[in-house]
Scaffold this motif. Structure first.
Motif, PDB file in Angstrom:
ATOM      1  N   ILE A 185     -48.791 -65.629 -12.083  1.00  0.00           N
ATOM      2  CA  ILE A 185     -49.492 -64.634 -11.267  1.00  0.00           C
ATOM      3  C   ILE A 185     -50.550 -65.322 -10.406  1.00  0.00           C
ATOM      4  O   ILE A 185     -51.497 -65.913 -10.939  1.00  0.00           O
ATOM      5  N   GLN A 242     -47.766 -55.524 -19.736  1.00  0.00           N
ATOM      6  CA  GLN A 242     -47.456 -56.258 -18.516  1.00  0.00           C
ATOM      7  C   GLN A 242     -47.171 -55.308 -17.356  1.00  0.00           C
ATOM      8  O   GLN A 242     -47.616 -55.536 -16.225  1.00  0.00           O
ATOM      9  N   SER A 246     -49.461 -54.827 -13.886  1.00  0.00           N
ATOM     10  CA  SER A 246     -48.915 -54.857 -12.536  1.00  0.00           C
ATOM     11  C   SER A 246     -49.337 -53.619 -11.749  1.00  0.00           C
ATOM     12  O   SER A 246     -49.705 -53.709 -10.567  1.00  0.00           O
ATOM     13  N   SER A 349     -48.975 -58.375  -7.729  1.00  0.00           N
ATOM     14  CA  SER A 349     -48.437 -57.307  -8.573  1.00  0.00           C
ATOM     15  C   SER A 349     -46.975 -57.564  -8.935  1.00  0.00           C
ATOM     16  O   SER A 349     -46.572 -57.377 -10.097  1.00  0.00           O
ATOM     17  N   ALA A 352     -46.572 -60.248 -11.524  1.00  0.00           N
ATOM     18  CA  ALA A 352     -46.891 -59.813 -12.889  1.00  0.00           C
ATOM     19  C   ALA A 352     -45.678 -59.249 -13.609  1.00  0.00           C
ATOM     20  O   ALA A 352     -45.658 -59.180 -14.845  1.00  0.00           O
ATOM     21  N   LEU A 353     -44.646 -58.851 -12.861  1.00  0.00           N
ATOM     22  CA  LEU A 353     -43.426 -58.315 -13.470  1.00  0.00           C
ATOM     23  C   LEU A 353     -42.400 -59.401 -13.786  1.00  0.00           C
ATOM     24  O   LEU A 353     -41.449 -59.147 -14.528  1.00  0.00           O
TER      25      LEU A 353
END
Length: 372
Positions: A185, A242, A246, A349, A352-353
């Motif tokens: 990230i 998680q 995000s 964002s 983060a996935l």
């Protein structure tokens, strides 16, 4: 290595380093105005704080060996709750104090607190924590220290044992996932902060209160985990965290696009909402993962493993910061130009996935490993 640090008085060392660094800032004003010396002093202070964190993790890890059944995870939840309460009080009082105290006075107060930590820890011995019995591995470590004539020999043996532990697939795979979940990230927090402070001119009081709100969110998360989530599948908990992280990161686009104004939400109120909780969620993720590691780790090695885990966490956070700086540079984000900030937030964002693609590295259930 934890045994060596604890038996040699690691907490007094921590207090001494922090007392020294803050005292230098108080007594030598030139240090505060020069980047090089200031970075050196802050490095010493952070080293002291890191040593204290390692020993705290070791004590918690050793204490949770006695937890069974429904009590598993309660001590870690309590520790994180205490951390959040301290963060709320510290940020709130610190924010108020900054409005009527000079920075020198604040540094002097920090130095007094660090000196109190040094004095208190000098009289506290590990045996005063009243551990009923030492683990077999811990007894081996102490026997090794007594027989060895060189601390280097002890560190070599401890390092070899730690390597044997962290290379176990059941330990290595979750550790790799957790570190990667931060490292991939690109952290845009610094750019967002400058946008809030320099472009929107949000009063520092509200920026400080945003930290307080984030710590209150962490406090609520600790209570929620202890009551409802500690018995849940660690994979499902970390997956949900998680996704939530995000979503909170993406919410900053509302602020940058000025959509909040069209919705009638002032900037200073928006930063007290979803914008304040992204950092708290990132901190909260450490709690369920530390509980997972404690449950997986062989008895007698919890302290060393938790310390290694926190080191990996720090390294991953540093990498995240550097990648965030690189993304901000590529998007030409600066103090005077925030046009690329929405894209930076979107990239953060989505990144983060990414760890969800290898969430299978986190076990759905846990089991204690045999001693290494």
């Amino acid at each position: 290595m934890l045994s060596t640090l604890e038996e040699s008085g690691g907490c007094p060392i921590s207090g001494a380093l922090q007392t020294l660094s803050w005292s230098v800032l108080v007594l030598h004003s030139g240090v505060r105005s020069s980047v090089g010396p200031l970075m050196g002093v802050l490095l010493v202070s952070n080293m002291g704080a890191a040593i204290a964190d390692v020993i705290n993790d070791a004590l918690v890890a050793e204490s949770v060996q006695k937890e069974r059944g429904k009590t598993k995870g309660e001590l870690q939840s309590f520790v994180w709750l205490a951390l959040a309460v301290g963060g709320v009080i510290g940020n709130f009082v610190g924010g108020l104090a900054l409005s009527w105290m000079s920075s020198t006075t604040m540094f002097a107060i920090f130095a007094v607190f660090a000196a109190g930590h040094l004095l208190f820890s000098s009289f506290v011995k590990e045996r005063s924590f009243n551990f009923k019995s030492l683990s077999r591995q811990r007894k081996k470590n102490i026997d090794l220290m007594e027989k060895s004539s060189s601390a280097i020999d002890v560190l070599k043996v401890q390092a070899a044992r730690l390597m044997d532990l962290v290379t176990l697939p059941d330990i290595a795979m979750p550790l790799a996932w957790f570190a990667a979940s931060y490292a991939v990230i690109p952290a845009m927090g610094g750019s967002i902060f400058y946008y809030q402070a320099q472009y929107l001119h949000i009063h520092p009081t509200y920026l400080g209160l945003a930290k307080v709100m984030g710590q209150m969110g962490l406090m609520a998360g600790s209570v929620l985990y202890n009551r409802y989530l500690k018995g849940s599948s660690p994979r499902k908990v970390l997956l949900a965290v998680q996704v939530l992280l995000s979503a909170c990161m993406l919410s900053d686009i509302i602020l940058v696009s000025r959509m909040n104004i069209r919705l009638g939400i002032p900037d200073h109120l928006f930063v007290l909402g979803a914008s304040a909780f992204a950092e708290a969620i990132a901190q909260f993720k450490v709690l369920p993962f530390s509980v997972l590691l404690t449950q997986l780790c062989p008895s007698g090695s919890e302290g060393s493993l938790l310390a290694f885990f926190m080191s990996c966490h720090c390294l991953a956070t540093i990498l995240s910061g550097y990648s965030g700086t690189y993304v901000a540079s590529m998007l030409h984000i600066s103090v005077d130009n925030f046009t690329g900030l929405p894209m930076g937030i979107f990239i953060q964002s989505i990144a983060a996935l990414i760890p969800l693609f290898w969430i299978s590295c986190i076990p759905a259930t846990t089991h204690k490993l045999a001693a290494v």
